[in-house]
Scaffold this motif. Sequence first.
Motif, PDB file in Angstrom:
ATOM      1  N   CYS A   1       1.257   3.151   7.195  1.00  0.00           N
ATOM      2  CA  CYS A   1      -0.209   3.546   6.857  1.00  0.00           C
ATOM      3  C   CYS A   1      -1.058   2.588   7.343  1.00  0.00           C
ATOM      4  O   CYS A   1      -2.525   2.981   6.757  1.00  0.00           O
TER       5      CYS A   1
ATOM      6  N   ASN B   1       6.254   1.038   2.435  1.00  0.00           N
ATOM      7  CA  ASN B   1       7.180   0.856   3.669  1.00  0.00           C
ATOM      8  C   ASN B   1       7.892  -0.450   3.656  1.00  0.00           C
ATOM      9  O   ASN B   1       7.250  -1.522   3.632  1.00  0.00           O
TER      10      ASN B   1
ATOM     11  N   ALA C   1       0.859  -1.029   0.135  1.00  0.00           N
ATOM     12  CA  ALA C   1       0.012  -0.040  -0.071  1.00  0.00           C
ATOM     13  C   ALA C   1       0.886   1.334  -0.066  1.00  0.00           C
ATOM     14  O   ALA C   1       0.650   2.258  -0.678  1.00  0.00           O
TER      15      ALA C   1
HETATM   16 ZN   LIG Z   1       1.933   0.513   4.386  1.00  0.00          ZN
END
Ligand SMILES: [Zn+2]
Length: 669
Positions: A421, A383, A380
Amino acid sequence: MTNNTTKPFDAKKERTVRVLLPLPLGDGYDYLVPPDLSIKIGNFVSVPLGKKESVGVVWAEGSGNVLASKLKPINSVFDLEPLPDVSRSFVDWVAGYTLTPPGSILKMVLGGQLRPLKDKDRVETALPDPDFAKRTFSPEQQDAVIQLVADVNAAAYGVSLLDGVTGSGKTEVYAEALAQCFRNGQQALVLLPEIAMTAALFQRLTDRFGVVPTLWHSELTEKQRRLNWHAIKQGKARFILGARSALFLPYQNLGLIIVDEEHEGAYKQEEGVIYHGRDMAVVRGHLGKIPVILASATPSLETLHNVQQGKYKHLILQSRFGKARMPHLELIDLRDEKMNAQTFISPPLLEALSKTITNGQQSMLFLNRRGYAPLTLCRACGNRLQCPSCTSWLIEHKRTGRLHCHQCGYSTPLPKVCPVCEAEDKFAACGPGIERIAEEVAACLPEARFAIMASDTMDGPKGAEALIQQMDDHKLDLLIGTQIMAKGYHFPRLTLVGVIDADLGLAGGDPRAAERTFQLLQQVAGRSGRAENPGTVYLQTTNPDHPVMKALIKGDRDAFMLAEMRERQTYHLPPFGRLAGLTVSGEDRAQVVQIAQMIAATAPQNDRIKILGPAPAPFAILRGKTRYRLTVQAARTVNVSAAITAWLSPLTIPRTIKVQIDIDPYSFL
Ligand SMILES: [Zn+2]
Ligand SMILES: [Zn+2]
């Protein structure tokens, strides 16, 4: 212990001696010799240290630095022969070269805690029978045997490189030198780079000599260490097989040192006392005036250079013993293969694996990367999961169901939610580790019986032994493993080796990267087709034009080494110049940077010595500590250890900062 004394005496007239203690403190303290004790240089003694007692070794006559009236007397003398002179010279030499307190080296001589033997502990050590299980040799092997046996009888320093492809019978050849050493009534030491390797060699040497060698490595029990130490000290143990630390033991009568797999990076100890086991073995041979044999199928560039310079003798075993032939090598250019992004075994390799199993033969898949995936990222937000206390990605291990840091050992369960996130279940594994290759094998070759071989999936040497046995008994079709698998095992049914990522290891700022990759891949290739069946090695690469790949395909070690040597010469890298690494580390980043800069500013700068850095180390944060590196590059003629001592000793380094010195570094992290 004997001879306790409480009698007061006249300090002025007494003899004083300098006693070295197995502690990282200076070079020993003066003690008084009580009149009723007979003390020789080299005696093991018990002395008062603060409120405690410590074991030490009488190193020299007293230095006279402290008034005799202020000195304490020696408590007692151990009932042991004095430490031989050569052991003391070796401690002093290694301490001076590695810039380590001599007491830290003495600790290795003492092999841990020194305790006197109890009578019930005494073991009778069976002596190796030099004429047990004699072998017949090819003419080439015979020549090497004659030379090595002559060297042992000459009882003089000299280094021989025993250079033979895997399967050429190096072990059998050096076993004859061992046999001669035993006939001469002396002790012999065989060094190996890793404990996990001892299993296979242990069996072969036991079969050859009809007795079990005395082992020395970090996994011995406390009691076994004590028994073995005393047996070696007394000269009762003649035949010693060990890891690099065995070099420091107090041999009574050492006549030969063999360094097997001399090219192995694992000979370099990177923590505590930082030293190179192979190089120190050569020093020990020199000090003890005994021959040293370096054995390898892929000798290091340093050793080949010493051969070129005429410093080392070169004994070459060209042909594989008996019927075995060298394997056929083939590159698979991954850029040409149509593969799903989540698969790592190319169609031609998969087909070869399948055929090998059908033919009742065995295979190995090699990838020098433990765990499931080297990197886990959030799809998403992008990271990447990183260790909280190191500059290092976390590595997923299916076996434990956790993420692990391979630098500091930190581990944590795979989080459900992205810490950045907060997306749920969006983590993706990137790239392969051996566990992931195993998963792919299970999916694509459901009939294959396979096992994983890596340092963290096996239970020490016993685990390695069990896997080797399963391969021998043909209970496995396929071994999937890391570099640990590239070592001297002999599997007659093994005819296929697949290297998942032959490019791994070529990247990075390490001057030995190409050499290491070449050696590793050649060793892996050497696993295949060692008996009657010819072997094939597939190398998956995206870089087929790299000199390492080209040299491998041609099987042209000499051409590769020559090109590599020219490269090093151009850039004044070892063995044509000297290197040392200084790592400055501490909790406070600003302080680390300040001290690193202060060290650099006071550095000697001339045309023979150059300082690079300070720069953040590749692992700039490790276990929560900031790390900066300086690299010292010097001409061959510079005594780097002395130059660094002269440079650093006037500096005041705060206690919160650690400066680690690595002479002849092999790791650049
Ligand atoms: Zn994330
Ligand atoms: Zn870490």
